[in-house]
Design an enzyme around this catalytic site. Structure first.
Site, PDB file in Angstrom:
ATOM      1  N   LEU A 233       0.854  -1.182   0.000  1.00 25.65           N
ATOM      2  CA  LEU A 233       0.000   0.000   0.000  1.00 25.65           C
ATOM      3  C   LEU A 233       0.893   1.237   0.000  1.00 25.65           C
ATOM      4  O   LEU A 233       1.380   1.684   1.041  1.00 25.65           O
ATOM      5  CB  LEU A 233      -0.929  -0.020   1.215  1.00 25.65           C
ATOM      6  CG  LEU A 233      -1.838  -1.259   1.317  1.00 25.65           C
ATOM      7  CD1 LEU A 233      -2.633  -1.229   2.619  1.00 25.65           C
ATOM      8  CD2 LEU A 233      -2.776  -1.354   0.118  1.00 25.65           C
ATOM      9  N   ASP A 234       1.089   1.791  -1.189  1.00 25.80           N
ATOM     10  CA  ASP A 234       2.036   2.890  -1.367  1.00 25.80           C
ATOM     11  C   ASP A 234       1.497   4.194  -0.780  1.00 25.80           C
ATOM     12  O   ASP A 234       0.338   4.558  -1.017  1.00 25.80           O
ATOM     13  CB  ASP A 234       2.312   3.071  -2.870  1.00 25.80           C
ATOM     14  CG  ASP A 234       3.214   4.247  -3.157  1.00 25.80           C
ATOM     15  OD1 ASP A 234       4.407   4.155  -2.833  1.00 25.80           O
ATOM     16  OD2 ASP A 234       2.721   5.256  -3.696  1.00 25.80           O
TER      17      ASP A 234
END
Length: 568
Positions: A233-234
């Protein structure tokens, strides 16, 4: 049960003080429909991680060969060079993009045609679990979503964060020294300002829209169904905005991640969520929640603190930090949580400086900046919101940062492998950047020609040339690759290195760093010499070194940059 869990999270996000239960119930039904859409479509993933779990971090086009999709080339490379050492491959954004080397995604559901398609990814997943990037905080301005927004398409009018530039944004956390709002002209001639936290080509997505939430869930489940056991999850801390707050780590961001985990655990047990939040340690580990949020968090202090220890030839700061980390990790294990650290030293980004806040002094950070620049690297800065800037990340290849330009090949390999041994010994799961596995150094030409500091550590390989370099006995690539693969394969056999295994920091002299992993007959004591001089080591008992096969007494000496894994 699952309906109630989902409804509780949805209501926390989308019910105002008047409690619009009808909307929350409708969103819940839509999420349940997505669950049924994807149920049964994923491979049977292991239920958790263990000492055999490790990651290679790479781009989808890091390896190329004329006449074939690069993901096909990657499969050839991985099957030949990684199979006995690495269990998971993290493919950085492999979608169509317009900037930021993949992190300005045009279409979340398509594979960049230059890399191949989902067929190549599913083939790669035959022998490896995969990790995909979910760059869901922002999307390219060239995407159908944003172009639809500009065209006036009603479907996308609430997909983005529109805001008045006259308002006060001084409290908003700024990761880069760039404008927060960017003006765009819509098809009707209206000028609108939208949030662009990272660049004017990365348009922030509005999670206040339930439609965006549903899109995100469908995308996550699609990734997991196509071999993506792990999802990164950037920049996930930025996904919820409230004016007059920092707009990072807000409660709603945590609630969304918890909702995603509920859905993934229900549909595809064994899937893993990994949060990427390049922030001080306490904020970073908040994404564990109560064991109900991220399965793993990036261990951001480890890269700069390991580098600091080698630059100073002194482990005291690293040791004190590791003691606190050990307490956290052991408490989590005692509570039976399925959470652990995603450990790394190098990645596609630079070495983060913010995670050292409260650990290193400003003088320490300044020293590191100066050393990195002396060795050919660059420093990126962030805007503090008061007109000042401070170091944000160090852009340099990790091998070049650890070593000196004048070091010979053997010394470079010894220093670098000593640092990697810390990574492989720490509690958590190790992730090795492809340039670290392959013994690369600074790509100054790539950085200068592109004008992008991070390109110093993003060089791509033509596979035939790389294989020739790897086969060259005694070369830096050959030395590092050969030993890294041997260490990774050896690590897989030791239950002491499982994330569920105890960790204790050893009390040693400042030039040494040591850990004990595991207990009793299965335990391993790791000791590394961080210095350029021979060091005396004194332990309570000796043991057999798994790396060399030699027996060691309780008192022994370590050569410069030598390390041992002592088994009882």
């Amino acid at each position: 049960m699952i309906r109630e869990q989902i409804y509780t999270k949805v209501a926390a996000l989308y019910c105002d003080e008047n409690g619009d239960k009808a909307q929350a119930e409708s969103i819940t039904e839509d999420i349940l429909a997505l669950i049924e859409k994807w149920r049964g479509s994923a491979p049977q993933y292991p239920q958790w991680v263990d000492q055999t779990t490790s990651y290679l971090i790479t781009y989808g086009d890091s390896f190329s060969r004329q006449g074939e999709p690069t993901l096909q080339t990657m499969k050839c490379f991985a099957d030949k060079y990684l199979k006995d050492a690495i269990s998971n491959i993290h493919i950085l954004p492999m979608f169509p993009y317009t900037s930021d080397d993949g992190f300005s995604v045009v279409d979340y559901r398509k594979v960049d045609e230059n890399l191949g398609d989902w067929t190549e990814l599913n083939a790669l997943a035959d022998n490896f679990d995969l990790m995909y990037d979910c760059v869901i905080n922002h999307i390219s301005k060239s995407s159908d979503w944003f172009q639809g927004f500009l065209a006036g398409d009603e479907a996308y009018q609430d997909y983005f964060v529109v805001s008045d530039p006259e308002l006060d944004y001084s409290s908003v956390t700024r990761p880069r020294a760039l404008p927060l709002l960017t003006p765009f002209t819509k098809a009707n001639g209206e000028t609108t300002h939208v949030w662009t936290t990272f660049s004017d080509d990365q348009i922030d997505i509005n999670f206040r829209s339930p439609k965006v939430l549903l899109e995100s869930i469908d995308i996550l489940l699609m990734y997991a169904a196509n071999g993506g056991r792990s999802v990164r999850l950037d920049a996930i801390g930025f996904i919820w905005k409230v004016l007059n707050t920092s707009c990072i780590h807000l409660p709603e961001a945590h609630e969304i991640i918890k909702l995603w985990r509920i859905v993934l655990d229900e549909v595809m047990p064994g899937s893993l969520l990994i949060t990427e939040t390049n922030v001080p340690h306490k904020e970073n580990i908040s994404y564990f929640g109560d064991g109900d949020e991220a399965h793993m968090v990036y261990q951001f202090p480890l890269p700069p603190l390991t580098l600091h220890a080698f630059l100073c030839q002194d482990s005291q700061v690293l040791t004190e930090w590791a003691k606190g980390l050990t307490v956290e990790a052991m408490a989590s294990l005692q509570e039976g949580r399925k959470t652990t650290y995603f450990n790394f030293l190098a990645s596609h980004d630079g070495i983060g400086v913010r995670p050292t806040e409260g650990i290193l002094t400003n003088d320490d950070r300044q020293m590191m900046c100066e050393q990195v620049e002396r060795k050919g690297g660059r420093v990126n800065y962030k805007d503090n919101g008061d007109g000042t800037q401070s170091p944000y990340e160090l852009n340099i290849n990790y091998l070049s940062a650890i070593t000196e330009p004048e070091d010979d090949v053997a010394t470079k390999a010894d220093k670098f492998l000593a640092a990697q041994a810390i990574l492989l010994s720490f509690v958590g799961v190790p992730a090795v950047y492809y340039h670290s596995l392959l013994g690369s150094e600074n790509d100054v030409q790539g950085m200068v020609e592109s004008g992008i500091n991070r390109r110093i550590n993003r060089e791509k390989f033509e596979l035939e040339n790389l294989e020739a370099e790897l086969a060259e006995s005694g070369s830096l690539r050959n030395r590092i690759y050969t030993e890294m693969v041997r260490l990774l394969a050896l690590r897989k056999q030791q239950t002491a290195f499982a994330p569920t295994s105890m960790q204790q920091v050893l009390e040693l002299s400042p030039q040494l760093f040591g850990l004990q992993r595991g207990e009793g007959e299965e335990s391993i004591r790791f000791v590394v010499n961080l210095s350029a001089t021979t060091q005396e080591v004194s332990l309570l008992a000796g043991g057999r070194d798994l790396i060399s096969g030699h027996e060691f007494a309780a008192q022994f000496t370590l050569n410069p940059y030598q390390f041992v894994w002592l088994a009882n």
